[in-house]
Scaffold this motif. Structure first.
Motif, PDB file in Angstrom:
ATOM      1  N   TYR A 125     -31.400 -24.361   5.070  1.00 23.59           N
ATOM      2  CA  TYR A 125     -30.109 -23.864   5.525  1.00 23.59           C
ATOM      3  C   TYR A 125     -29.130 -24.033   4.364  1.00 23.59           C
ATOM      4  O   TYR A 125     -28.538 -25.092   4.169  1.00 23.59           O
ATOM      5  CB  TYR A 125     -29.653 -24.625   6.767  1.00 23.59           C
ATOM      6  N   ASN A 126     -29.008 -22.990   3.552  1.00 24.64           N
ATOM      7  CA  ASN A 126     -28.167 -23.060   2.363  1.00 24.64           C
ATOM      8  C   ASN A 126     -26.704 -23.110   2.747  1.00 24.64           C
ATOM      9  O   ASN A 126     -26.254 -22.401   3.651  1.00 24.64           O
ATOM     10  CB  ASN A 126     -28.433 -21.854   1.458  1.00 24.64           C
ATOM     11  N   ILE A 127     -25.948 -23.952   2.065  1.00 23.62           N
ATOM     12  CA  ILE A 127     -24.514 -24.099   2.281  1.00 23.62           C
ATOM     13  C   ILE A 127     -23.796 -23.259   1.236  1.00 23.62           C
ATOM     14  O   ILE A 127     -23.846 -23.570   0.037  1.00 23.62           O
ATOM     15  CB  ILE A 127     -24.091 -25.573   2.193  1.00 23.62           C
ATOM     16  N   LEU A 128     -23.131 -22.198   1.672  1.00 18.47           N
ATOM     17  CA  LEU A 128     -22.505 -21.245   0.764  1.00 18.47           C
ATOM     18  C   LEU A 128     -20.993 -21.278   0.927  1.00 18.47           C
ATOM     19  O   LEU A 128     -20.471 -21.628   1.983  1.00 18.47           O
ATOM     20  CB  LEU A 128     -23.035 -19.836   1.034  1.00 18.47           C
ATOM     21  N   PHE A 129     -20.306 -20.863  -0.127  1.00 16.42           N
ATOM     22  CA  PHE A 129     -18.838 -20.899  -0.155  1.00 16.42           C
ATOM     23  C   PHE A 129     -18.345 -19.670  -0.899  1.00 16.42           C
ATOM     24  O   PHE A 129     -18.896 -19.286  -1.924  1.00 16.42           O
ATOM     25  CB  PHE A 129     -18.370 -22.172  -0.861  1.00 16.42           C
ATOM     26  N   GLY A 130     -17.279 -19.058  -0.383  1.00 13.39           N
ATOM     27  CA  GLY A 130     -16.685 -17.919  -1.070  1.00 13.39           C
ATOM     28  C   GLY A 130     -16.219 -16.865  -0.096  1.00 13.39           C
ATOM     29  O   GLY A 130     -15.888 -17.141   1.054  1.00 13.39           O
ATOM     30  N   HIS A 131     -16.209 -15.615  -0.574  1.00 16.98           N
ATOM     31  CA  HIS A 131     -15.907 -14.453   0.257  1.00 16.98           C
ATOM     32  C   HIS A 131     -17.239 -13.810   0.623  1.00 16.98           C
ATOM     33  O   HIS A 131     -17.933 -13.306  -0.257  1.00 16.98           O
ATOM     34  CB  HIS A 131     -15.038 -13.444  -0.502  1.00 16.98           C
ATOM     35  N   PRO A 132     -17.635 -13.805   1.888  1.00 20.50           N
ATOM     36  CA  PRO A 132     -18.950 -13.262   2.247  1.00 20.50           C
ATOM     37  C   PRO A 132     -19.195 -11.846   1.751  1.00 20.50           C
ATOM     38  O   PRO A 132     -20.310 -11.504   1.344  1.00 20.50           O
ATOM     39  CB  PRO A 132     -18.948 -13.328   3.776  1.00 20.50           C
ATOM     40  N   GLU A 133     -18.151 -11.009   1.766  1.00 21.53           N
ATOM     41  CA  GLU A 133     -18.344  -9.625   1.334  1.00 21.53           C
ATOM     42  C   GLU A 133     -18.570  -9.506  -0.169  1.00 21.53           C
ATOM     43  O   GLU A 133     -19.105  -8.504  -0.655  1.00 21.53           O
ATOM     44  CB  GLU A 133     -17.149  -8.755   1.755  1.00 21.53           C
ATOM     45  N   ASP A 134     -18.177 -10.540  -0.914  1.00 19.27           N
ATOM     46  CA  ASP A 134     -18.365 -10.535  -2.369  1.00 19.27           C
ATOM     47  C   ASP A 134     -19.525 -11.402  -2.818  1.00 19.27           C
ATOM     48  O   ASP A 134     -19.906 -11.387  -3.995  1.00 19.27           O
ATOM     49  CB  ASP A 134     -17.089 -11.019  -3.078  1.00 19.27           C
ATOM     50  N   GLY A 135     -20.058 -12.216  -1.914  1.00 23.69           N
ATOM     51  CA  GLY A 135     -21.138 -13.119  -2.276  1.00 23.69           C
ATOM     52  C   GLY A 135     -20.637 -14.524  -2.542  1.00 23.69           C
ATOM     53  O   GLY A 135     -19.440 -14.744  -2.762  1.00 23.69           O
ATOM     54  N   PRO A 136     -21.542 -15.507  -2.517  1.00 19.12           N
ATOM     55  CA  PRO A 136     -21.135 -16.913  -2.689  1.00 19.12           C
ATOM     56  C   PRO A 136     -20.699 -17.231  -4.104  1.00 19.12           C
ATOM     57  O   PRO A 136     -21.080 -16.553  -5.061  1.00 19.12           O
ATOM     58  CB  PRO A 136     -22.401 -17.687  -2.312  1.00 19.12           C
ATOM     59  N   GLU A 137     -19.886 -18.296  -4.219  1.00 18.36           N
ATOM     60  CA  GLU A 137     -19.415 -18.798  -5.498  1.00 18.36           C
ATOM     61  C   GLU A 137     -19.897 -20.235  -5.685  1.00 18.36           C
ATOM     62  O   GLU A 137     -20.308 -20.893  -4.738  1.00 18.36           O
ATOM     63  CB  GLU A 137     -17.877 -18.773  -5.538  1.00 18.36           C
TER      64      GLU A 137
END
Length: 262
Positions: free
Chosen positions: A37-49
């Protein structure tokens, strides 16, 4: 459940620059892939940062009865992930993105808590997330987060072309004012009863649903809450089922060939 292990993780490669940067509409979310379960951060429409790993503060993993499950926190090359048993039905998480001083409409400066008084417009950015991988009556109840998106239907059972009806809650109470809901990078219109309708695509929810809500505090400080909701079907057919599907396919193909030969 606090994650003290985070403090010992190496974070040098993932530290955010502490200079002027845009900060609005960032959310945190979980994305299941290959047992993690990857923990992602950012704007979903632009992809994770990339993100400073220590800002991810806590997580709770639930089974189908909303009982808490143990999990492992893992450091990866591009962030963090959770691994748990095969009984995971839902996960919640909390990410503290710290304090930012607003310098203009599109520019923010990361500051420390001690520097708040030096600026006129400061936000403390707190980010929450929920993810569903199964569904039950126990999971339909609010998780009582400071900001959360509550699905009013099973998000895993809807078909393409239908809509998922959701509410946005704060500590279990519906809120409708000073609230923004987004999906696929677009603002979602509010229904007359304060709910929101999210269109279901071919693969279900194509991206996290996002919501943001600001609450002014004393003086120049505003608490900026962001939250997200994801729903992913992680179940895969048993090998016997896959063999059965293949057998049916072969029969259909053989029948088709016989018809063509007549």
């Amino acid at each position: 459940m606090l994650l003290p292990k985070i403090k010992s993780l190496l974070i040098a490669a993932a530290i955010l620059p502490c200079f002027i940067q845009p900060v609005s509409a960032h959310v945190v979310w979980f994305d299941y892939e290959n047992g993690e379960y990857n923990i992602l951060f950012g704007h979903p429409e632009d992809g994770p940062e990339t993100y400073e790993l220590s800002r991810f503060q806590s997580a709770i993993v639930y089974d189908i009865n909303k009982q808490i499950l143990p999990f492992n926190l893992n450091q990866k090359q591009d962030g963090l992930s959770l691994t748990a048993s095969k009984n995971v039905a839902a996960i919640e998480g909390f990410f503290d993105n710290g304090y930012f001083a607003r310098l203009s409409n599109d520019e923010y400066l990361r500051i420390t808590e001690q520097e708040i008084s030096k600026y006129d417009n400061v936000s403390h950015n707190l980010k929450y997330t929920k993810a569903f991988y199964d569904w039950s009556d126990a999971l339909t109840k609010p998780f009582n987060l400071p900001l959360e998106i509550l699905p009013l239907q099973n998000p895993l059972a809807l078909t393409p072309g239908e809509s998922l009806l959701v509410q946005v809650l704060s500590q279990g109470q519906q809120i409708t004012d000073n609230l923004t809901v987004e999906y696929l990078g677009q603002i979602v219109a509010k229904n007359p009863d304060g709910t929101f309708s999210i269109p279901i695509g071919i693969e279900g929810l194509e991206q996290p649903i996002e919501a943001s809500y600001s609450l002014p505090q004393n003086g120049n400080l505003t608490i900026s809450y962001e939250t997200s909701l994801t729903a992913q079907n992680t179940s895969v057919p048993e090998p016997s089922a896959l063999l059965g599907l293949a057998f049916v396919g072969l029969i259909a193909l053989r029948k088709s060939n016989l018809l063509l030969s007549k």
